[in-house]
Structures are given as structure tokens and as C-alpha cells.
Design a protein around this motif. Structure first.
Motif, PDB file in Angstrom:
ATOM      1  N   ASP A  63       0.725  -1.213  -0.179  1.00 57.25           N
ATOM      2  CA  ASP A  63      -0.283  -0.105  -0.004  1.00 57.25           C
ATOM      3  C   ASP A  63       1.174   1.461  -0.590  1.00 57.25           C
ATOM      4  O   ASP A  63       1.712   1.393   0.603  1.00 57.25           O
ATOM      5  CB  ASP A  63      -0.751  -0.119   1.392  1.00 57.25           C
ATOM      6  N   GLY A  64       0.803   1.712  -1.335  1.00 56.20           N
ATOM      7  CA  GLY A  64       1.057   3.535  -1.220  1.00 56.20           C
ATOM      8  C   GLY A  64       2.442   3.593  -1.634  1.00 56.20           C
ATOM      9  O   GLY A  64       3.471   4.508  -2.321  1.00 56.20           O
ATOM     10  N   LYS A  65       2.765   2.145  -2.349  1.00 52.40           N
ATOM     11  CA  LYS A  65       4.123   2.237  -2.703  1.00 52.40           C
ATOM     12  C   LYS A  65       4.216   1.824  -4.097  1.00 52.40           C
ATOM     13  O   LYS A  65       4.782   2.033  -5.507  1.00 52.40           O
ATOM     14  CB  LYS A  65       4.888   0.900  -2.843  1.00 52.40           C
ATOM     15  N   GLU A  66       2.702   0.758  -4.343  1.00 52.90           N
ATOM     16  CA  GLU A  66       2.531   0.143  -5.638  1.00 52.90           C
ATOM     17  C   GLU A  66       1.540   0.056  -6.081  1.00 52.90           C
ATOM     18  O   GLU A  66       0.391  -0.462  -7.956  1.00 52.90           O
ATOM     19  CB  GLU A  66       2.929  -1.623  -5.867  1.00 52.90           C
ATOM     20  N   VAL A  67       0.479   0.673  -4.934  1.00 56.75           N
ATOM     21  CA  VAL A  67      -1.322   0.446  -5.014  1.00 56.75           C
ATOM     22  C   VAL A  67      -1.593   1.316  -4.378  1.00 56.75           C
ATOM     23  O   VAL A  67      -1.224   1.411  -3.193  1.00 56.75           O
ATOM     24  CB  VAL A  67      -1.999  -0.447  -5.452  1.00 56.75           C
ATOM     25  N   VAL A  68      -2.414   2.152  -4.395  1.00 57.41           N
ATOM     26  CA  VAL A  68      -2.997   2.596  -3.048  1.00 57.41           C
ATOM     27  C   VAL A  68      -4.337   1.715  -2.489  1.00 57.41           C
ATOM     28  O   VAL A  68      -5.457   1.452  -3.285  1.00 57.41           O
ATOM     29  CB  VAL A  68      -3.696   4.354  -2.828  1.00 57.41           C
ATOM     30  N   ARG A  85      -4.979  14.721  -8.203  1.00 57.51           N
ATOM     31  CA  ARG A  85      -4.261  16.115  -7.167  1.00 57.51           C
ATOM     32  C   ARG A  85      -2.794  15.442  -7.378  1.00 57.51           C
ATOM     33  O   ARG A  85      -1.755  16.863  -7.623  1.00 57.51           O
ATOM     34  CB  ARG A  85      -5.105  16.664  -6.198  1.00 57.51           C
ATOM     35  N   ASP A  86      -2.580  14.723  -7.331  1.00 53.56           N
ATOM     36  CA  ASP A  86      -1.021  14.599  -6.947  1.00 53.56           C
ATOM     37  C   ASP A  86      -0.081  14.388  -7.641  1.00 53.56           C
ATOM     38  O   ASP A  86      -0.100  12.647  -7.797  1.00 53.56           O
ATOM     39  CB  ASP A  86      -1.024  13.665  -4.633  1.00 53.56           C
ATOM     40  N   GLU A  87       0.351  14.630  -8.664  1.00 55.90           N
ATOM     41  CA  GLU A  87       0.870  13.982  -9.255  1.00 55.90           C
ATOM     42  C   GLU A  87       2.681  13.401  -9.423  1.00 55.90           C
ATOM     43  O   GLU A  87       2.936  12.312  -9.433  1.00 55.90           O
ATOM     44  CB  GLU A  87       1.476  15.020 -10.839  1.00 55.90           C
ATOM     45  N   GLY A  88       2.843  13.836  -7.934  1.00 60.50           N
ATOM     46  CA  GLY A  88       4.121  12.659  -7.699  1.00 60.50           C
ATOM     47  C   GLY A  88       3.370  11.270  -7.169  1.00 60.50           C
ATOM     48  O   GLY A  88       4.600  10.953  -7.790  1.00 60.50           O
ATOM     49  N   LEU A  89       2.728  12.108  -6.130  1.00 59.99           N
ATOM     50  CA  LEU A  89       2.195  10.238  -6.159  1.00 59.99           C
ATOM     51  C   LEU A  89       1.651   9.146  -7.131  1.00 59.99           C
ATOM     52  O   LEU A  89       1.779   8.114  -6.839  1.00 59.99           O
ATOM     53  CB  LEU A  89       1.079  10.612  -4.598  1.00 59.99           C
ATOM     54  N   ARG A  90       0.771  10.294  -8.294  1.00 59.15           N
ATOM     55  CA  ARG A  90       0.331   9.270  -9.295  1.00 59.15           C
ATOM     56  C   ARG A  90       1.627   8.468 -10.263  1.00 59.15           C
ATOM     57  O   ARG A  90       1.524   7.283  -9.916  1.00 59.15           O
ATOM     58  CB  ARG A  90      -0.171  10.038 -10.075  1.00 59.15           C
ATOM     59  N   ALA A  91       2.930   8.994 -10.414  1.00 55.41           N
ATOM     60  CA  ALA A  91       3.782   9.168 -10.361  1.00 55.41           C
ATOM     61  C   ALA A  91       4.902   7.855 -10.282  1.00 55.41           C
ATOM     62  O   ALA A  91       5.088   7.667 -10.405  1.00 55.41           O
ATOM     63  CB  ALA A  91       4.971   9.982 -11.361  1.00 55.41           C
ATOM     64  N   ARG A  92       4.818   8.174  -8.723  1.00 53.90           N
ATOM     65  CA  ARG A  92       5.322   7.100  -8.541  1.00 53.90           C
ATOM     66  C   ARG A  92       4.270   6.171  -7.700  1.00 53.90           C
ATOM     67  O   ARG A  92       5.290   4.097  -7.946  1.00 53.90           O
ATOM     68  CB  ARG A  92       5.899   7.471  -6.820  1.00 53.90           C
ATOM     69  N   LEU A  93       3.668   5.721  -7.707  1.00 54.12           N
ATOM     70  CA  LEU A  93       2.040   4.581  -7.884  1.00 54.12           C
ATOM     71  C   LEU A  93       2.746   3.589  -9.370  1.00 54.12           C
ATOM     72  O   LEU A  93       2.813   3.334  -9.471  1.00 54.12           O
ATOM     73  CB  LEU A  93       1.099   4.898  -7.640  1.00 54.12           C
TER      74      LEU A  93
END
Length: 133
Positions: A63-68, A85-93
Motif C-alpha cells: 500500500d502506497g508503493k505499488e497501489v493505494v 491531485r498529486d502528480e508526484g504520488l501518481r508517478a511514484r505509484l
């Protein structure tokens, strides 16, 4: 479900164009019944995924690394808002999902794991040859 920016698909012969268009793949499932392949497809396409625990059941995802992973409707809505809303979070996922797909679900990886299983069974082969399995 006619909302701006939301697409609900019927039968899709080739899922790749649908995944390419998606900013986030959502799997709000209450039961895991043959749907994990959809999660693996989205991972292979490098998509950010928000799912319930049932949607990713058995895939051993972080959770939070590969998927929420969201266990309630409220948490799902919050997670979707955050990922959108969070492009950085989306890119990390997206990177985490693709990396996990390559590391765990690639056919070469699966083939090596299966071959290792067969080798381990063969090395215990004295039981097989004696007819005791």
C-alpha cells in the motif's frame, strides 16, 4: 455515472487503449473473483491503481508503493482525490506498479520460479520413484 472525466467501459476487446487513457485505475471490489488479472494488466501498463483489499487479494502489493488500498468508501474517495491531485504520488505509484509487474508477474520470472519448483520436486524425487507421493 455520467460525470466529466469518468469513463465506464462495457466489453473491451483490447484493454490497452483504455488503460492508456486512464489517469488512475480504480478497482472498488468487495470480492476477489477473477479480477486480479485486471490489476496485473494495469500494473503492466504502468498505471496508478486505487483498490480495495479484495481487489488486490493475493498479489502481495505494498500500500502506497505499488497501489493505494482503501477499505471503505470514504477512504476510497479520499485516495482517489489524493492520487488525482498529486502528480508526484501518481508517478511514484505508476513506477512502483510497473516495477512490481516486471519483478513478479513477467513470464520469464514466472517461468524461472516454476522451473525452480520443478527442480526442487525432482531433487526430492526419491519419494516419487518409490511411489510414496
Amino acid at each position: 455515472l455520467e460525470l466529466p472525466g469518468v469513463e465506464v467501459e462495457d466489453f473491451v476487446a483490447d484493454v490497452r487503449p483504455a488503460y492508456e487513457r486512464a489517469a488512475v485505475v480504480v478497482a472498488p471490489l468487495l470480492a476477489s473473483a477473477g479480477t486480479n488479472i485486471k490489476i496485473m494488466e494495469a500494473m503492466a501498463m504502468g498505471k496508478a491503481i486505487v483498490s480495495t483489499p479484495s481487489g488486490v487479494n493475493g498479489l502481495d502489493l505494498e500500500d502506497g508503493k505499488e497501489v493505494v488500498i482503501a477499505g471503505t468508501a470514504g477512504k476510497m474517495a479520499e485516495a482517489l482525490q489524493n492520487v488525482m491531485r498529486d502528480e508526484g504520488l501518481r508517478a511514484r505509484l505508476e513506477r512502483g506498479a510497473r516495477a512490481a509487474a516486471e519483478a513478479r508477474f513477467d513470464w520469464d520470472v514466472i517461468g524461472r520460479d516454476q522451473a525452480e519448483l520443478y527442480r526442487s520436486l525432482i531433487s526430492a524425487g526419491s519419494l516419487l520413484h518409490l511411489g510414496k507421493c
